[in-house]
Design an enzyme around this catalytic site. Structure first.
Site, PDB file in Angstrom:
ATOM      1  N   LYS A 104       0.835  -1.199   0.000  1.00 25.92           N
ATOM      2  CA  LYS A 104       0.000   0.000   0.000  1.00 25.92           C
ATOM      3  C   LYS A 104       0.872   1.253   0.000  1.00 25.92           C
ATOM      4  O   LYS A 104       1.592   1.525   0.955  1.00 25.92           O
ATOM      5  CB  LYS A 104      -0.910   0.046   1.228  1.00 25.92           C
ATOM      6  N   GLU A 162      10.364   0.682  10.171  1.00 25.89           N
ATOM      7  CA  GLU A 162      11.356   1.736   9.996  1.00 25.89           C
ATOM      8  C   GLU A 162      10.632   3.037  10.263  1.00 25.89           C
ATOM      9  O   GLU A 162       9.772   3.445   9.487  1.00 25.89           O
ATOM     10  CB  GLU A 162      11.942   1.663   8.585  1.00 25.89           C
ATOM     11  N   CYS A 184      13.374  10.501   7.064  1.00 28.86           N
ATOM     12  CA  CYS A 184      13.389  10.008   8.440  1.00 28.86           C
ATOM     13  C   CYS A 184      14.791  10.072   9.033  1.00 28.86           C
ATOM     14  O   CYS A 184      14.964  10.247  10.231  1.00 28.86           O
ATOM     15  CB  CYS A 184      12.845   8.590   8.503  1.00 28.86           C
ATOM     16  N   GLU A 200      10.386  14.982  15.973  1.00 29.72           N
ATOM     17  CA  GLU A 200      10.648  14.930  14.538  1.00 29.72           C
ATOM     18  C   GLU A 200       9.697  15.887  13.815  1.00 29.72           C
ATOM     19  O   GLU A 200       8.483  15.814  13.985  1.00 29.72           O
ATOM     20  CB  GLU A 200      10.428  13.501  14.018  1.00 29.72           C
TER      21      GLU A 200
END
Lengths: 492, 303
Positions: free
Chosen positions: A197, A271, A305, A402
């Site tokens: 997906k 991840e 990331c 983040e």
């Protein structure tokens, strides 16, 4: 040299009389449909709900295509197709399997230009990056893993490598095609079948990849691509007949996934987020380090990331680095992702732009000193200037969380021990960077850094042979290299 | 203010990371230069050329022909700039000076026992003075690479300072001959020495050694110029020489100067190309922009 800022009126880049004329990459050669269905069992099928959602170009806010929304029923259909295909595919002689994967790799290379343009249209990233990084690396991952397909016995000596089964793979919007390649290539090479997906804001290149899968003649059901938002993803995660979940995305969703698969036999690799330290020592090659800072945080609009979002500068060179960094930031061109001269493209979505802007507000409110590039922004679309905050500490929110945007938080440090402690002082542990001319310092630092990847005198470099993954809340499992293959194998 | 000048320790010059600087230099080549930007850049590059003849077989006639070309690059194209300078051996300076008089084209002379520089300092001083007395506006000296590689930085520094003094009003370009220095670190160190010793320009190469100018080497030198500017506010010029023979590459050098040093360096007071064959490729590209078609090289004069 001294510490004072002479402010001699150096003019750089955008202030120059020599502005670059627009150099847009042509879109005339790309082939896009107005409406995309789900790719299940080798065919394009309409979603059972009949629902479609828009995918838009974040640089213009214009709609590109209708995308099918897959519900639980559709996901079930896809998993059943993958299950049916698993037996024959996993029993196919490995060198035959490899041929299919090589074919996909070559087709990506042949259609590289089309893929680059679509990636930039749908996701907002600068064509310079989709052309030079995303698409070539995606092809490289297929090539690399195809090469291992018939050599798995040698990759894991003394073990009997066997495919796991059906893998459910959920990928993010920051590197849509590349992440699809990271997930598909090793899974297929090891003999698994897949339900993948793509993210709801960037489904197009994955759907184009489905066309390549057809063209490469892969048996029906080996690769299934279902589109949709979070609920589609959760249908995959919660499906009983999925053997393995591979997810790249936010730590929040990663935690939900882990909770949902507790008590099942599903294997998982996650991840997740990061807040990487990029560390500049006083003996570093300063100009190259400045370039490394730029590549670390402004690459792909900061939607990375492993971005080097926490910068640590050793105090003696602080003024020098900041001055050079600001001058360099002023030469960055933000604008039309399809222009070959654009350095920073569009922010992926309106929601993400808001998140970034909220963090910038927080940073200012916390009293940090704010700087942004002097470039102008297009009037339409989602854009954000490259920014940095100085005068922050580990206690600042913009240092702890983040942001996933072009926002750099800068701190100073005095000693090696101090910087190692601070670099590790985060719930994340995906990556780090270190800049020094001294090899011994690099080895000392890298061995103490709790981060999956540590770059020395470079940043954001990727290779299919190199494993990638995180410590702590950045997730577990590795992608790339032999480690990446082992995640798709039962090794008995 | 004390007049005592303390010299930096040149062994402490900043280090250069080879992989990163090559990668960074290649990034400038990703810029796409089109339309007005291209025409502006091509004309600017033309105006930055030091047309050069440095051969044992140079004669007054050859020098005169080159001087005419420097002032008449391609007369059928209206309002083209001239070259920045003509660059010759000292013995040809007086001839060149007469030929370019009143045109704004400068006369540059190599000196200090160019290209090897293997002569006593007294000879180098005389060589320079002769060129200046003959009318040279600019002096292109070579550093003593043997002494530099030997670690005798003070000698190299003193020699440059002495020649600078002998130059009087002439601007001094210091050729590092980067192809003989071996590493980027050494290029940076030599750049710092030359700049501190009073160079008005630093220049990559004599054109007699391969490799001559490359983008990464030039970038190292531009960074040295930038650091000096940051510290002192003083500008130093840059001249890559040798190996830049096509317009596209010249435009990428301009992109690099523009993005590393900025608009103030984007003129021939502060940036030059040491190249001769480059001129005709620039002209060919300018004609292509003007007419839409490439003309044969026979339509561009060779002098």
């Amino acid at each position: 040299m001294g510490k004072k800022d002479l402010n001699t009126g150096l003019k750089l880049g955008v202030d120059s009389k020599w502005q670059y004329s627009p150099a847009p990459e042509s879109t005339s050669h790309i082939n896009l449909k107005k409406k995309y269905d789900l790719f299940i069992d080798g065919k394009w099928v309409a979603p059972s709900s009949g629902k479609y959602f828009d995918t838009i170009n974040p640089a213009t806010e214009e709609k590109i295509a209708d995308i099918a929304e897959a519900n639980e029923k559709d996901v079930d259909k896809a998993v059943k197709a993958a299950r049916k295909a698993f037996g024959p595919w996993s029993k196919l002689p490995a060198k035959e399997r490899a041929k299919f994967i090589y074919r996909i790799a070559r087709l990506i290379q042949e259609r590289a230009r089309e893929f680059s343009v679509i990636e930039s249209l749908d996701g907002g990233k600068a064509i310079r990056e989709s052309r030079d990084v995303d698409v070539p690396l995606a092809a490289a991952h297929f090539f690399y893993n195809a090469g291992w397909a018939d050599k798995l016995d040698y990759a894991f000596p003394g073990k009997k490598p066997e495919a796991i089964g059906v893998a459910g793979q959920i990928i993010p919007w920051n590197f849509p095609l590349l992440m699809a390649a990271w997930k598909l290539a090793p899974a297929l090479a090891c003999g698994n079948t897949v339900v993948l997906k793509p993210a709801e804001t960037t489904p197009l290149t994955a759907l184009k990849l489905a066309e390549l899968v057809q063209e490469a003649g892969l048996p029906d059901g080996v690769v299934n691509i279902v589109t949709g938002a979070g609920s589609t993803g959760s249908s995959i995660v919660n499906h009983n007949d999925i053997d393995k979940i591979a997810f790249t995305g936010s730590t929040g969703v990663g935690k939900i996934i882990q909770k949902s698969i507790v008590g099942t036999n599903k294997r998982a690799t996650l991840e997740l987020g990061g807040k990487a330290a990029n560390i500049i020592f006083e003996d570093a090659p300063i100009d190259q380090a400045v370039e490394g800072i730029i590549n670390g945080i402004y690459f792909n609009q900061g939607h990375v990331c492993c971005a080097g979002s926490r910068l640590f500068i050793e105090e003696p060179v602080y003024d020098q680095v900041i001055r050079k960094l600001k001058d360099r930031i002023n030469t960055l061109i933000v604008g039309d992702p399809l222009d070959k001269n654009t350095d920073i493209g569009a922010i992926n979505s309106k929601a993400q732009l808001k998140t970034i802007k909220d963090y910038i507000k927080i940073g200012k409110k916390e009293g940090a000193e704010f700087f942004e590039g002097s470039c102008s922004l297009p009037s339409k679309g989602f854009f954000c200037k490259p920014t940095l905050f100085t005068g922050v500490a580990q206690s600042n929110k913009i240092v702890q969380e983040e942001i996933f945007g072009p926002v750099l938080a800068v701190q100073t440090f005095r000693s090696v021990d101090e910087v190692i402690k601070k670099a590790n002082n985060t719930p994340y542990g995906l990556s780090a960077g270190v800049w020094t001319d001294k090899g011994s310092k690099i080895f000392n630092l890298t061995s103490q850094m709790r981060a999956g990847v540590v770059w020395a005198n470079t940043y954001n470099k990727f290779d299919p042979a190199s494993p990638f993954g995180g410590y702590k809340e950045s997730g577990f499992g590795r992608e790339g290299g032999l480690h990446g293959l082992s995640a798709y194998l039962n090794l008995n | 203010m004390s007049k005592i000048k303390t010299l930096p320790d040149f062994t402490k010059s900043p280090t250069i990371d080879q992989t990163s600087i090559i990668e960074k230099a290649s990034r400038f080549q990703k810029r796409s230069i089109k339309k007005e930007t291209k025409i502006f850049g091509l004309k600017l590059a033309l105006n930055m050329i030091d047309l050069t003849t440095l051969e044992g077989k140079d004669t007054p006639s050859k020098v005169k022909q080159m001087c005419y070309k420097a002032q008449h690059m391609h007369d059928s194209y209206p309002d083209l700039p001239t070259a920045a300078a003509v660059c010759v051996y000292p013995s040809m300076v007086s001839i060149a000076k007469k030929e370019v008089k009143g045109s704004g084209v400068k006369v540059a002379s190599v000196s200090t026992a160019f290209p090897a520089g293997q002569a006593p300092l007294s000879v180098k001083i005389d060589d320079t003075k002769f060129a200046v007395d003959s009318g040279a506006d600019e002096i292109d000296m070579v550093i003593s690479r043997g002494k530099f590689l030997n670690g005798d930085y003070n000698y190299v520094y003193d020699e440059i300072a002495t020649i600078k003094e002998a130059c009087g009003k002439a601007r001094l370009k210091v050729i590092l001959e980067t192809g003989e220095l071996g590493t980027f670190d050494k290029v940076r160190r030599a750049s710092d020495i030359a700049i501190h010793a009073g160079a008005d320009f630093i220049k990559t190469s004599t054109g007699k050694i391969s490799p001559a100018a490359t983008m990464p080497v030039t970038l190292v030198m531009l960074e040295a110029i930038k650091d000096h500017f940051y510290k002192t506010g003083k500008m130093v010029g840059m001249k890559p020489a040798g190996g830049i023979s096509n317009a596209k590459l010249a435009l990428h050098y301009l992109v690099m100067v523009n993005e590393v040093l900025g608009a103030d360096w984007m003129n021939n007071t502060w940036f030059r190309f040491g190249a001769s064959s480059l001129a005709n490729d620039l002209l060919m590209q300018l004609e292509k922009q003007r007419t839409g078609i490439y003309q044969s090289s026979d339509y561009f004069s060779i002098d």
